[in-house]
Design a protein around this motif. Structure first.
Motif, PDB file in Angstrom:
ATOM      1  N   VAL A 102       0.841  -1.197   0.000  1.00  0.00           N
ATOM      2  CA  VAL A 102       0.000   0.000   0.000  1.00  0.00           C
ATOM      3  C   VAL A 102       0.878   1.249   0.000  1.00  0.00           C
ATOM      4  O   VAL A 102       1.886   1.311   0.705  1.00  0.00           O
TER       5      VAL A 102
ATOM      6  N   HIS B  16       0.389   5.801  -0.414  1.00  0.00           N
ATOM      7  CA  HIS B  16      -0.553   6.904  -0.557  1.00  0.00           C
ATOM      8  C   HIS B  16      -0.292   7.755  -1.798  1.00  0.00           C
ATOM      9  O   HIS B  16      -1.136   8.557  -2.181  1.00  0.00           O
TER      10      HIS B  16
ATOM     11  N   GLU C 119       0.404   8.764  -5.815  1.00  0.00           N
ATOM     12  CA  GLU C 119      -0.094   8.325  -7.119  1.00  0.00           C
ATOM     13  C   GLU C 119       1.004   7.662  -7.938  1.00  0.00           C
ATOM     14  O   GLU C 119       0.769   6.684  -8.636  1.00  0.00           O
TER      15      GLU C 119
ATOM     16  N   TRP D 211      -2.040  -1.602  -3.924  1.00  0.00           N
ATOM     17  CA  TRP D 211      -3.060  -0.551  -3.866  1.00  0.00           C
ATOM     18  C   TRP D 211      -2.360   0.805  -3.856  1.00  0.00           C
ATOM     19  O   TRP D 211      -1.656   1.140  -2.900  1.00  0.00           O
ATOM     20  N   GLN D 212      -2.604   1.569  -4.911  1.00  0.00           N
ATOM     21  CA  GLN D 212      -1.965   2.870  -5.011  1.00  0.00           C
ATOM     22  C   GLN D 212      -2.725   3.737  -6.010  1.00  0.00           C
ATOM     23  O   GLN D 212      -3.003   3.259  -7.129  1.00  0.00           O
TER      24      GLN D 212
ATOM     25  N   CYS E  67      -3.436   4.795  -2.091  1.00  0.00           N
ATOM     26  CA  CYS E  67      -4.288   4.313  -1.010  1.00  0.00           C
ATOM     27  C   CYS E  67      -3.607   4.624   0.313  1.00  0.00           C
ATOM     28  O   CYS E  67      -2.477   4.180   0.549  1.00  0.00           O
ATOM     29  N   SER E  68      -4.278   5.392   1.151  1.00  0.00           N
ATOM     30  CA  SER E  68      -3.702   5.777   2.435  1.00  0.00           C
ATOM     31  C   SER E  68      -4.152   4.828   3.537  1.00  0.00           C
ATOM     32  O   SER E  68      -5.263   4.293   3.503  1.00  0.00           O
TER      33      SER E  68
ATOM     34  N   LYS F  79      -5.169   4.765   7.281  1.00  0.00           N
ATOM     35  CA  LYS F  79      -5.663   5.719   8.281  1.00  0.00           C
ATOM     36  C   LYS F  79      -5.341   5.304   9.708  1.00  0.00           C
ATOM     37  O   LYS F  79      -5.126   6.138  10.577  1.00  0.00           O
TER      38      LYS F  79
ATOM     39  N   THR G 125      -7.950   1.467   5.618  1.00  0.00           N
ATOM     40  CA  THR G 125      -7.374   2.100   4.435  1.00  0.00           C
ATOM     41  C   THR G 125      -8.463   2.784   3.623  1.00  0.00           C
ATOM     42  O   THR G 125      -9.665   2.604   3.870  1.00  0.00           O
ATOM     43  N   ASP G 126      -8.056   3.547   2.640  1.00  0.00           N
ATOM     44  CA  ASP G 126      -9.002   4.207   1.734  1.00  0.00           C
ATOM     45  C   ASP G 126      -9.864   3.205   0.982  1.00  0.00           C
ATOM     46  O   ASP G 126     -10.937   3.553   0.480  1.00  0.00           O
ATOM     47  N   ARG G 127      -9.402   1.979   0.892  1.00  0.00           N
ATOM     48  CA  ARG G 127     -10.132   0.950   0.157  1.00  0.00           C
ATOM     49  C   ARG G 127     -10.775  -0.066   1.097  1.00  0.00           C
ATOM     50  O   ARG G 127     -11.113  -1.180   0.692  1.00  0.00           O
TER      51      ARG G 127
END
Length: 413
Positions: free
Chosen positions: A32, A34, A36, A126-127, A129-130, A132, A146-148
């Motif tokens: 993972v 964060h 782009e 996953w990118q 993707c932060s 949290k 995560t964001d996902r």
């Protein structure tokens, strides 16, 4: 919720390599990041050609509160091991000097190779993707928000790097997570970074911006004894004058050792017997001191140096021996105290990080079971010249091997 054997946070050099190795060892890996763009620090390194290792890498080229910590990982994954990997992918490279290895074409070759290694290991990426939040569950697993969506894993690897070059995505995530789990930190600071000087004091030298020359440079306490100075780390590299201070490989190297308030000592004419040569010139020449000095150091430097001292603005034949010897001494041991650095925006790496006292040098696992730290986020920092990438590869490899062993133990239980 998706379940993985390992979640690796940070898709830079260490994270990508660890993911690829772990995946090919049979682990189910999620990588993972964060940002782009993947591996942006690799992309911009070495002028876009990535100084990916150094043939001569050894523990002697690394800084840490515990200088022996890096020995184990560096001995188990060597520069030759990474060179062999490049050759498997037919990536051409060359050596510049002092063991520094660069790609012939582009840093993209390294990035593409690392991605291919991840693909070969079936790594899920996953990118952007932060992450949290990371929590340790009662069953020994980790839950990551995560964001996902949420994910679960028995092991988590933090490869989020340091604070250098924030414009490409550097954050303090790794440090915050270390604190969350009770791990100690060695205070981070910029390293491999230009040094700056007070504007008024620097004014006579600002005009030299763009001038480069080979020097010897060191740093240390102002009251260091000759014996202490003899033990100091001295770098023989090029120095570059800037409008705000000093840069170039020599200064970047010494910046990692420099502490606030300490002087930097520069020999502007290494390998030159300045006192003797100036006295010889006095006996045969009627030229101005600046003109004679310009035959020994760059003319712009000679002019700036002499212009700052009215006593030197005369024919060399009119100068006293004492004045010429004093000039030679100041050029050979120029002492100046920086007022700071250009900071993380210009720093190539970060000194300090997760305290190695809370990590295993064999596995990179922290005292928090199943939580690992690799690469720049750890208090291990290499010299300029490919050493930091070698630490990324070596720490990642050691960690990946340990992940497999611990996963087998978890499966048995």
């Amino acid at each position: 919720m998706q379940n993985f054997d390992v979640v690796i946070v940070g898709a830079g050099a260490a994270g990508l390599f660890c993911a690829g190795v772990a995946g090919q060892l049979g682990l189910k890996v999620l990588l993972v990041d964060h940002s782009e763009k993947i591996a942006e620090k690799i992309r911009i390194s070495g002028g876009g050609r990535c100084n990916f290792t150094n043939r001569d890498a050894s523990p002697a080229q690394f800084l840490s509160e515990n200088p022996h910590f890096c020995r184990s990982a560096l001995s188990r994954y060597t520069p030759q091991d990474f060179i062999d990997l490049l050759r498997r992918y037919n990536i051409p490279f060359h050596e510049k000097h002092k063991g520094q290895l660069f790609c012939d074409r582009s840093a993209e070759d390294i990035i593409n190779m690392l991605v291919a290694e991840c693909d070969a290991g079936g790594v899920t990426r996953w990118q952007p993707c932060s992450v949290k939040d990371v929590t340790a569950e009662a069953d020994g697993n980790y839950r990551l928000q995560t964001d996902r969506g949420p994910v679960s894993a028995g092991q988590v690897v933090i490869a989020t790097g340091g604070l250098s070059i924030p414009k490409i995505g550097a954050t303090d995530f790794g440090y915050r997570l270390a604190r969350q789990f009770g791990l100690r930190l060695v205070e981070p600071r910029p390293a491999l970074v230009p040094l700056t000087f007070d504007g008024e004091d620097w004014a006579p030298f600002a005009q030299l911006a763009g001038l480069a020359l080979p020097v010897l440079v060191e740093t240390g306490a102002a009251d260091a004894t000759p014996k202490q100075r003899k033990k100091a780390t001295v770098f023989s590299e090029d120095l570059l004058f800037t409008h705000r201070g000093l840069s170039g490989p020599a200064v970047l190297q010494v910046s990692s050792f420099w502490q606030e308030g300490q002087p930097v000592r520069v020999n502007l004419a290494p390998g030159t017997d300045l006192p003797n040569l100036l006295l010889q010139a006095k006996a045969r020449s009627k030229k101005l001191i600046a003109n004679e000095l310009a035959s020994l150091v760059p003319s712009r430097l000679a002019d700036a140096w002499v212009s700052a001292d009215p006593a030197l603005q005369r024919p060399i034949s009119d100068a006293t021996d004492k004045a010429l010897q004093g000039l030679a001494q100041r050029l050979a041991d120029w002492q100046l105290v920086p007022n700071g650095t250009e900071g993380y925006k210009k720093a190539e790496v970060t000194v300090g990080g997760v305290d190695t006292r809370d990590l295993s040098s064999q596995t990179m696992e922290s005292k928090q079971p199943g939580l690992y730290f690799i690469g720049e986020v750890v208090d291990v920092t290499g010299w300029l010249g490919g050493y930091n990438f070698q630490w990324a590869w070596a720490s990642a490899y050691a960690c990946a091997q340990a992940l497999l062993v611990r996963q087998a133990t978890l499966a048995d239980n």
